[in-house]
Enzyme design. Structure first.
Site, short mmCIF file in Angstrom:
data_model
loop_
_atom_site.label_atom_id
_atom_site.label_comp_id
_atom_site.label_asym_id
_atom_site.label_seq_id
_atom_site.Cartn_x
_atom_site.Cartn_y
_atom_site.Cartn_z
N HIS A 135 37.21 39.61 32.17
CA HIS A 135 37.27 40.00 33.58
C HIS A 135 35.88 39.92 34.24
O HIS A 135 35.75 39.47 35.39
CB HIS A 135 37.85 41.41 33.68
CG HIS A 135 37.84 41.99 35.06
ND1 HIS A 135 37.08 43.08 35.40
CD2 HIS A 135 38.49 41.61 36.19
CE1 HIS A 135 37.28 43.36 36.68
NE2 HIS A 135 38.12 42.49 37.19
N GLU A 193 35.26 36.45 35.03
CA GLU A 193 36.03 36.04 36.22
C GLU A 193 35.22 36.34 37.49
O GLU A 193 35.13 35.51 38.40
CB GLU A 193 37.38 36.75 36.23
CG GLU A 193 38.22 36.47 37.47
CD GLU A 193 38.84 37.73 38.03
OE1 GLU A 193 38.59 38.02 39.22
OE2 GLU A 193 39.57 38.43 37.30
N HIS A 194 34.63 37.52 37.55
CA HIS A 194 33.79 37.85 38.72
C HIS A 194 32.58 36.93 38.80
O HIS A 194 32.21 36.46 39.89
CB HIS A 194 33.31 39.30 38.62
CG HIS A 194 34.31 40.32 39.07
ND1 HIS A 194 34.02 41.27 40.01
CD2 HIS A 194 35.60 40.53 38.69
CE1 HIS A 194 35.09 42.04 40.21
NE2 HIS A 194 36.05 41.62 39.40
N GLU A 249 35.20 49.10 40.42
CA GLU A 249 36.60 48.67 40.38
C GLU A 249 37.37 49.53 39.38
O GLU A 249 38.50 49.96 39.62
CB GLU A 249 36.68 47.19 40.00
CG GLU A 249 38.11 46.65 40.01
CD GLU A 249 38.21 45.18 39.65
OE1 GLU A 249 37.16 44.54 39.38
OE2 GLU A 249 39.34 44.66 39.63
#
Lengths: 434, 472
Positions: free
Chosen positions: B80, B83-84, B160
């Site tokens: 993840h 991904e950012h 997040e």
């Protein structure tokens, strides 16, 4: 397979935004009984999307001591009608592949129906029953009240929901816009069948707006409109809602034990019919509306890592207009986040954007408009909004030229009107450190 | 995530025949995007083309067949985080050039990470598709990262996590349930990662993950919209086709999911909770690990037991017995490895959670013992199928359905045949699924409970912080 999409999108990165359209042929259909609708007829997929609204019949019509009435009504309309009890009605919807839902906003009471074109008549018949002969039976009332109360209890402990309600209460202290739109556990528990019947008087032919997109032609649609909506009273009974302006310069806070502080800010915006609305919309895109490129995204998220989500918006309501926004950040940097946001608002009010930033914003806003018309569902929603805002059938063709015409001077004027007079009201919920 | 939209069929007007009264849809004739085609480039990139000509718009998605369940030990959240970081630029397109270009072209973009895959997408006017493919192909191997851009992004991810998990007791319970359910398997770790491991991630970790795995042979290109296969073949060859890859098909190295041998109960008591809830999760095969027909039977079982408010569970617990204010069940069908079947309920005030759980197990035992009726079977199929029909309205939904299914092991033909496979499910298969996987089987029960502030004061953050001074 059925659950595929449930697991997709586990952690999205950005939030998608809006979008410009081309040759969309809108027909104005008037039924034999005089019901009007906008229709885009397209038989590519065998589906029909029907979106409608009763203008002015949203939660702002809830009496002071009966907040959440429209919310409960929206849950009860598909819980049994005429000869069908709840189970029979729900079963009829599913067996005929009809999807029916109702959703009140502050101002409007929205409904939508999705149906396979082969079952179109059956869909309109079921919609007619829901609108004209809902049963509001005790058993279903108790069930829906309990279900709404459970979701309100969840909302009541969610920091962002708390901050949203706190901001509304603070900005609109003596106005329906300041009340909890979904109600409170107490108000929902006290609701009766008579309350819902009173709410139904907000539905009339004179405040009904309809858009239909998909596999149906005008000849077929006309009589179906009469079947669904012809039984409504000619005139809706609505309680006048006073005009109001959001309070400025207020700060409200609620300390709760949570590792992140939720922040909402906002103040008066610009009305939809005001000539500065479009400039304000473009201004907001640069400030905090454009997901990746905005000033707030750059300063709060990219440079400082203060938040996952930070945004601003302009929202015209029937009786006010709002500029607002929000974020959520770790408790020990919450005040820093507020300062950074306020500095960007100030910068927009005094300096404004560069020519290049304006050009980029216009390129995005005009280029993406067509994406709003990529599906029947989204097209139906757009057509309904254009009707509710009384922008005219040619708006889709005019809209991009309105954006193109915005100058730097327009943006600065709109920014000064929104951000130059009075500071936003801020709601802070969490355990922020000094 | 809680999306409930689903699969899709394209242009099947003439093929559908839904009568005006409560009759079953003709299941044999519904198809999912029948014009969809697929081919594979020499470098191993699988390409799926889903034509939708209603508007001059295209959805472009690249899927990598790896997600959080493929992370190295101790590096939870790296898929993840990467991904950012994929939005931080390449040598050819430094900084946020890609994103600013998408925005200037009026496009939307986004990305997401799950247990089994990571995907990136843009939706643009048709004429901009070649640019999108060129940018995305460049990003498959050309990512460049610095500490300067990577460090703030790690803070973004921690925010997040706070937003999605740490401020949401129900999400914290979800993590605890996963950890109890998936024994010796990375599905037990959250996609976003454990907080201390996330905090220790570096961009070198992300780059190493990227260099090892992001390549054509581990990817699927899905394009839905106003395009033809011939156009896409040509564009794909010129862009993604130029990336060399001789490593062959991507293979995952994951331990098998262990059978649950004991009942486990996980409880989260928290003063922030005002509304209790309960859930029970069983390990069941996914579409990928199931024997033929089993996944479809589990889909039908989920529908009959708890897919809607006339289901067995809702009818008993909510309508008739007043034990719950909402209740249902579902089968999470898509996964590379085994997956879960879930019962959930929100109790009525005064109802005891164990009584609700026991009642749900009884209802499941009834199905295992006596099966389901022909009418239940028919209604469940109609419901599942109408989801397919409604999904055809949205090209992005179609692209996601195909991408997720293929990334977890299905083929395009499998997806197209899904309506027929659902149509051929028998009542006996549904009963057998309940017997084999649910009735009397060990499961993980997760309860969200209210608590007074005193009970949990050791856990709660400091609440003595001053209220904010005037902020401006």
């Amino acid at each position: 397979m059925r659950q595929l999409i449930r697991t997709v999108a586990a952690f999205g990165f950005l939030t998608a935004t809006i979008g410009s359209a081309s040759a969309i042929d809108i027909q104005e259909v008037t039924s034999p009984g005089g019901i009007k609708a906008w229709l885009v007829s397209d038989s590519t997929v065998p589906l029909v999307a029907v979106d409608f609204a009763f203008a002015g019949a949203g939660s702002s019509q809830d009496p002071d001591d009966k907040t959440g009435r429209a919310n409960l009504l929206s849950a009860m309309l598909d819980e049994g009608a005429a000869d069908y009890d709840s189970v029979a009605f729900q079963t009829a919807l599913r067996d005929n592949a009809v999807r029916l839902s109702f959703d009140p906003s502050r101002d409007q009471f929205y409904g939508d129906m999705r149906v396979i074109s082969a079952n179109l008549e059956r869909g309109f018949d079921l919609l007619a029953l829901a609108l004209n002969e809902p049963r509001f039976e005790d058993e279903a009332m108790r069930r829906m009240q309990a279900s709404i109360i459970a979701s309100l209890r969840r909302e009541q402990t969610d920091p962002d929901s708390i901050a949203g309600r706190l901001w509304s209460r603070t900005a609109f202290p003596d106005h329906p816009y300041g009340r909890p739109a979904n109600g409170t556990p107490e108000s929902i528990a006290a609701m009766t069948r008579e309350d819902l019947e009173a709410a139904l008087t907000g539905f009339g032919k004179d405040n009904l707006v309809i858009s239909v997109v998909g596999d149906v032609d005008a000849e077929t649609l006309g009589p179906l409109l009469d079947r669904a909506f012809g039984g409504l009273p000619d005139t809706a009974t609505l309680t006048p809602v006073p005009e109001v302006e959001a309070a400025t310069d207020q700060t409200a806070s609620e300390v709760i034990a949570t590792p992140q502080t939720s922040i909402r800010f906002g103040g008066p915006g610009i009305a939809r019919k005001d000539e500065d609305f479009i400039p304000a919309y473009v201004m907001n895109h640069i400030l905090g509306g454009g997901s990746f490129s905005s000033w707030l995204f750059e300063e709060v998220r990219e440079k400082r890592g203060l938040a996952y989500s930070v945004y601003s918006y302009v929202a015209p309501f029937d009786h006010t207009a709002i500029f607002g926004g929000g974020t959520a950040t770790r408790n020990d940097r919450a005040m820093e986040a507020v300062e950074v946001i306020m500095a960007q608002l100030q910068r927009m009010a005094t300096e404004g954007p560069t020519e290049a930033e304006l050009d980029d914003a216009k390129a995005y806003l005009t280029g993406s408009y067509a994406l709003r018309f990529g599906s029947s569902n989204s097209t139906a929603r757009q057509l309904l909004a254009i009707q509710l805002e009384e922008l005219g059938k040619d708006y889709i063709d005019r809209r991009n030229s309105l954006i193109e015409a915005v100058t730097l001077a327009d943006v600065r004027r709109a920014a000064a009107r929104i951000l130059g007079e009075g500071k936003p009201t801020v709601a802070v919920v969490g355990a922020p450190a000094e | 995530m809680t999306f409930r939209t689903i699969v899709a069929a394209a242009a099947a007007a003439a093929m559908l025949s839904l009568p005006a009264k409560a009759e079953p849809v003709d299941l044999g004739n519904v198809s999912i995007a029948p014009d969809t085609t697929t081919f594979t480039l020499d470098n191993g990139l699988e390409v799926v083309v889903i034509p939708d000509r209603r508007a001059p718009i295209v959805t472009h998605m690249i899927w990598y067949r790896l997600g959080s369940a493929d992370e190295p030990a101790g590096k939870s959240g790296i898929a993840h985080y990467l991904e950012h970081l994929m939005f931080k630029g390449t040598e050819a397109h430094p900084g946020n050039t890609f994103s600013t270009t998408v925005a200037r072209l009026g496009g939307r973009e986004n990305a997401f990470t799950s247990n089994d895959y990571t995907a990136y997408f843009q939706q643009v006017a048709k004429e901009h598709l070649p640019d999108m493919m060129a940018f995305e192909a460049d990003r498959m191997r050309g990512l460049q990262l610095t500490e300067e851009v990577s460090a703030p992004e790690l803070q973004v991810i921690l925010e997040e996590r706070r937003m999605r998990v740490d401020t949401q007791p129900s999400a914290e319970l979800g993590e605890a349930v996963d950890a109890a359910l998936y024994i010796n398997h990375p599905y037990g770790d959250p996609v976003i990662g454990w907080p201390d491991e996330v905090a220790a991630l570096t961009h070198e970790d992300a780059l190493s993950f990227y260099r090892n795995y992001y390549r054509p042979g581990a990817a699927i290109l899905v394009i839905a919209g106003d395009v033809t296969e011939a156009e896409i073949r040509d564009l794909a060859e010129k862009t993604y086709g130029q990336i060399p890859d001789d490593l062959g098909p991507f293979t995952r190295a994951r331990p098998p999911i262990q059978k649950l041998r004991a009942e486990r109960t996980v409880e989260l008591k928290d003063p922030r909770v005002q509304q209790r809830s309960t859930q029970i999760s069983w390990i069941v095969p996914s579409y990928t690990t199931a024997e033929p027909g089993e996944g479809e039977a589990l889909d039908v079982l989920g529908e009959v037991l708890g897919g809607n408010n006339t289901s067995r569970i809702y009818t008993a617990l909510v309508r008739e017995e007043g034990l719950a204010t909402s209740a249902g069940a579902y089968y999470q069908s898509s996964a590379v490895d085994d997956t879960r079947f879930v019962f959930y309920a929100t109790p009525a005030d005064g109802a005891e959670l164990p009584a609700i759980e026991a009642r749900a197990r009884e209802i499941i035992a009834d199905v295992a013992r006596d099966g389901i009726t022909a009418e239940e079977l028919r209604r469940a199929k109609t419901n599942l199928l109408s989801s397919v029909i409604f999904a055809q309205d949205n090209q992005s939904s179609l692209a996601r359905i195909f991408g997720a299914a293929i990334a977890t092991g299905s083929t395009v033909d499998d997806i197209k045949a899904w309506p027929q496979r659902i149509a051929s499910v028998t009542a006996e298969q549904v009963q057998a699924a309940a017997q084999t996987y649910l009735a009397g089987k060990a499961a993980v029960t997760g309860r969200l409970l209210t608590a007074s502030a005193e009970d949990a004061s050791q856990e709660a953050p400091d609440v003595d912080a001053p209220a904010p001074a005037a902020v401006q």
